[in-house]
Scaffold this motif. Structure first.
Motif, PDB file in Angstrom:
ATOM      1  N   THR A  82      14.961  41.540  39.354  1.00 22.80           N
ATOM      2  CA  THR A  82      13.874  41.630  40.143  1.00 22.80           C
ATOM      3  C   THR A  82      13.439  43.100  40.019  1.00 22.80           C
ATOM      4  O   THR A  82      12.223  43.546  40.210  1.00 22.80           O
ATOM      5  CB  THR A  82      14.214  41.070  41.588  1.00 22.80           C
ATOM      6  N   ARG A  83      14.662  44.018  40.537  1.00 23.23           N
ATOM      7  CA  ARG A  83      14.208  45.478  40.525  1.00 23.23           C
ATOM      8  C   ARG A  83      13.800  45.959  39.145  1.00 23.23           C
ATOM      9  O   ARG A  83      12.947  46.806  39.281  1.00 23.23           O
ATOM     10  CB  ARG A  83      15.576  45.884  41.000  1.00 23.23           C
ATOM     11  N   MET A  84      14.174  45.674  38.131  1.00 25.61           N
ATOM     12  CA  MET A  84      13.772  45.837  36.597  1.00 25.61           C
ATOM     13  C   MET A  84      12.431  45.428  36.482  1.00 25.61           C
ATOM     14  O   MET A  84      11.403  46.329  36.155  1.00 25.61           O
ATOM     15  CB  MET A  84      14.904  44.980  35.712  1.00 25.61           C
ATOM     16  N   ALA A  85      11.851  44.262  36.898  1.00 22.40           N
ATOM     17  CA  ALA A  85      10.702  43.920  36.892  1.00 22.40           C
ATOM     18  C   ALA A  85       9.862  44.656  37.731  1.00 22.40           C
ATOM     19  O   ALA A  85       8.761  45.140  37.415  1.00 22.40           O
ATOM     20  CB  ALA A  85      10.432  42.510  37.307  1.00 22.40           C
ATOM     21  N   GLU A  86      10.113  45.029  38.988  1.00 21.35           N
ATOM     22  CA  GLU A  86       9.537  46.048  39.773  1.00 21.35           C
ATOM     23  C   GLU A  86       9.286  47.321  39.111  1.00 21.35           C
ATOM     24  O   GLU A  86       8.093  47.895  39.229  1.00 21.35           O
ATOM     25  CB  GLU A  86       9.971  45.991  41.230  1.00 21.35           C
TER      26      GLU A  86
ATOM     27  N   VAL B  52       1.111  39.754  35.921  1.00 25.78           N
ATOM     28  CA  VAL B  52       2.156  39.576  34.946  1.00 25.78           C
ATOM     29  C   VAL B  52       3.363  39.073  35.786  1.00 25.78           C
ATOM     30  O   VAL B  52       3.752  39.707  36.661  1.00 25.78           O
ATOM     31  CB  VAL B  52       2.794  40.966  34.105  1.00 25.78           C
ATOM     32  N   TYR B  53       3.542  37.864  35.582  1.00 28.65           N
ATOM     33  CA  TYR B  53       4.854  37.382  36.423  1.00 28.65           C
ATOM     34  C   TYR B  53       6.115  37.258  35.641  1.00 28.65           C
ATOM     35  O   TYR B  53       5.925  37.018  34.354  1.00 28.65           O
ATOM     36  CB  TYR B  53       4.277  35.812  36.660  1.00 28.65           C
ATOM     37  N   VAL B  54       7.391  37.762  36.233  1.00 29.76           N
ATOM     38  CA  VAL B  54       8.334  37.807  35.545  1.00 29.76           C
ATOM     39  C   VAL B  54       9.594  37.205  35.973  1.00 29.76           C
ATOM     40  O   VAL B  54       9.758  37.124  37.112  1.00 29.76           O
ATOM     41  CB  VAL B  54       8.673  39.411  35.392  1.00 29.76           C
ATOM     42  N   GLY B  55      10.347  36.458  34.924  1.00 29.62           N
ATOM     43  CA  GLY B  55      11.320  35.467  35.534  1.00 29.62           C
ATOM     44  C   GLY B  55      12.306  36.490  35.755  1.00 29.62           C
ATOM     45  O   GLY B  55      12.872  37.355  35.140  1.00 29.62           O
ATOM     46  N   ALA B  56      13.171  36.025  36.934  1.00 29.05           N
ATOM     47  CA  ALA B  56      14.175  36.816  37.617  1.00 29.05           C
ATOM     48  C   ALA B  56      15.365  35.872  37.818  1.00 29.05           C
ATOM     49  O   ALA B  56      15.778  35.933  38.793  1.00 29.05           O
ATOM     50  CB  ALA B  56      13.798  37.850  38.628  1.00 29.05           C
TER      51      ALA B  56
ATOM     52  N   ASN C 246      16.839  43.094  25.846  1.00 27.19           N
ATOM     53  CA  ASN C 246      15.675  42.351  25.236  1.00 27.19           C
ATOM     54  C   ASN C 246      14.830  41.933  26.194  1.00 27.19           C
ATOM     55  O   ASN C 246      13.415  41.818  26.413  1.00 27.19           O
ATOM     56  CB  ASN C 246      16.128  41.048  24.500  1.00 27.19           C
ATOM     57  N   GLN C 247      15.184  41.188  27.486  1.00 24.01           N
ATOM     58  CA  GLN C 247      14.745  40.931  28.693  1.00 24.01           C
ATOM     59  C   GLN C 247      13.835  42.333  29.409  1.00 24.01           C
ATOM     60  O   GLN C 247      12.620  42.093  29.498  1.00 24.01           O
ATOM     61  CB  GLN C 247      15.333  40.401  29.992  1.00 24.01           C
ATOM     62  N   GLN C 248      14.408  43.380  29.194  1.00 21.94           N
ATOM     63  CA  GLN C 248      13.569  44.503  29.677  1.00 21.94           C
ATOM     64  C   GLN C 248      12.466  44.931  28.469  1.00 21.94           C
ATOM     65  O   GLN C 248      11.303  45.206  29.344  1.00 21.94           O
ATOM     66  CB  GLN C 248      14.471  45.552  29.872  1.00 21.94           C
ATOM     67  N   ARG C 249      12.875  44.817  27.462  1.00 23.98           N
ATOM     68  CA  ARG C 249      11.757  44.920  26.535  1.00 23.98           C
ATOM     69  C   ARG C 249      10.545  44.074  26.352  1.00 23.98           C
ATOM     70  O   ARG C 249       9.440  44.543  26.250  1.00 23.98           O
ATOM     71  CB  ARG C 249      12.550  45.044  25.109  1.00 23.98           C
ATOM     72  N   VAL C 250      10.797  42.683  26.659  1.00 26.16           N
ATOM     73  CA  VAL C 250       9.779  41.866  26.833  1.00 26.16           C
ATOM     74  C   VAL C 250       8.934  42.223  27.887  1.00 26.16           C
ATOM     75  O   VAL C 250       7.730  42.196  27.882  1.00 26.16           O
ATOM     76  CB  VAL C 250      10.350  40.323  27.174  1.00 26.16           C
ATOM     77  N   VAL C 251       9.279  42.639  29.242  1.00 25.99           N
ATOM     78  CA  VAL C 251       8.571  43.128  30.308  1.00 25.99           C
ATOM     79  C   VAL C 251       7.754  44.232  30.015  1.00 25.99           C
ATOM     80  O   VAL C 251       6.576  44.404  30.126  1.00 25.99           O
ATOM     81  CB  VAL C 251       9.453  43.253  31.301  1.00 25.99           C
ATOM     82  N   GLU C 252       8.282  45.288  29.347  1.00 29.53           N
ATOM     83  CA  GLU C 252       7.595  46.399  28.838  1.00 29.53           C
ATOM     84  C   GLU C 252       6.448  46.357  27.959  1.00 29.53           C
ATOM     85  O   GLU C 252       5.400  46.499  28.127  1.00 29.53           O
ATOM     86  CB  GLU C 252       8.637  47.350  28.181  1.00 29.53           C
TER      87      GLU C 252
END
Length: 299
Positions: free
Chosen positions: A93-97, A77-81, A59-65
């Motif tokens: 962090t690598r997922m967000a990048e 877009v800032y992503v909490g890691a 779900n975290q990954q889906r939110v970022v996508e």
């Protein structure tokens, strides 16, 4: 992302979820458009207001996508890691990048009590694991760990650590962070909605404000009037915002933000359990505050 983009109003978006506590894509996209229409300068997902702690990795990954796709480069877009361990923060962090985030924001570890040296190495390791800019996130009321001005000033020397969101509520600490990092490529932003004007006055660059989910135009007004030199106008806008922020005590964090959005017609779903919606009596109080701000109609 250039450090010049770290400025203004950056709402930490709530995460709309369904009955199974999975992200609701249509509601998240709608919320993003709502805050962008309010003039915000960035969006921040998977923060504490976004209930990152209650979302699994998928779900975290889906939110970022969803967020990166919906924003389409209009603002950063800032992503909490954030997590307890350095290893998990690096993974996030690598997922967000990989998904196209502009920067990550990393909360201090919770539950454990790392030393200053351990905190420094924690953030240093995360920063070295990525090409993204890293925003430190200090929220001692939630984590029990406080970033000192000493640690912040030392971390500011790491090239891709570009700033700190200080949610301590301690203006002495915020001011020291600003003073101790003068002349460095580093920016301090307010994490307490009641202290936006004060942080700007000390030399801060903006705010990550939960109220900007609900009243983005009003929060943006504080920043824009301050930057235009209209200090009285900025202070007046800060005072108008105060009742909404104080209303956060009407329910368990962070449900009031979701309930307020639901009341103004921007669906935000339910809180992640065990948190529940505000009581009917408290919803009535919240509705009155929203009506006074011109955000909700009388019923």
């Amino acid at each position: 992302m250039d450090i010049q983009q770290l400025r203004g109003v950056i709402p930490p978006l709530v995460t709309p979820v369904d009955g199974q506590e999975n992200v609701v894509e249509t509601q998240l996209r709608n919320l993003i458009e709502y805050v962008l229409a309010g003039g915000v300068h960035g969006v921040f997902v998977l923060g504490s207001t976004g209930e990152f702690y209650g979302l699994d990795f998928d779900n975290q990954q889906r939110v970022v996508e969803i967020t990166v796709d919906q924003v389409r480069g209009r603002v950063p877009v800032y992503v909490g890691a954030s997590a307890i361990t350095t290893r998990e923060c690096v993974k996030l962090t690598r997922m967000a990048e990989n998904l196209g985030a502009a920067a990550v924001s990393v909360l201090t570890p919770m539950f454990i009590q790392p030393t200053k040296a351990e905190l420094y190495r924690h953030y240093e390791t995360i920063a070295k694991s990525t090409g993204l800019p890293v925003l430190l996130y200090n929220n001692p009321d939630k984590t029990g760990v406080n970033l000192s001005a000493d640690v912040v000033a030392k971390l500011a020397d790491i090239d891709n650590i570009i700033g700190v969101k200080d949610s301590s509520g301690d203006m002495t600490l915020t001011a020291e962070m600003i003073r101790r990092t003068q002349g460095k490529a580093f920016r301090v932003i307010a994490g307490r909605d009641m202290l936006i004007f004060a942080t700007l006055a000390y030399g801060g660059y903006g705010t990550v404000a939960a109220t900007a989910n609900v009243a983005p135009k009003l929060v943006v007004e504080i920043y824009e009037k301050f930057m235009a030199g209209d200090l009285e106008g900025a202070r007046a806008a800060q005072f108008r915002l105060a009742p909404l922020r104080l209303a956060f005590s009407l329910g368990s964090f962070p449900v009031v933000t979701k309930d307020a959005l639901n009341l103004i017609g921007v669906p935000a779903g339910d809180p992640i359990r065990p948190v529940e919606h505000c009581s009917e009596a408290n919803l009535t109080q919240l509705r009155k505050i929203l009506e006074q701000l011109g955000l909700a109609r009388s019923v």
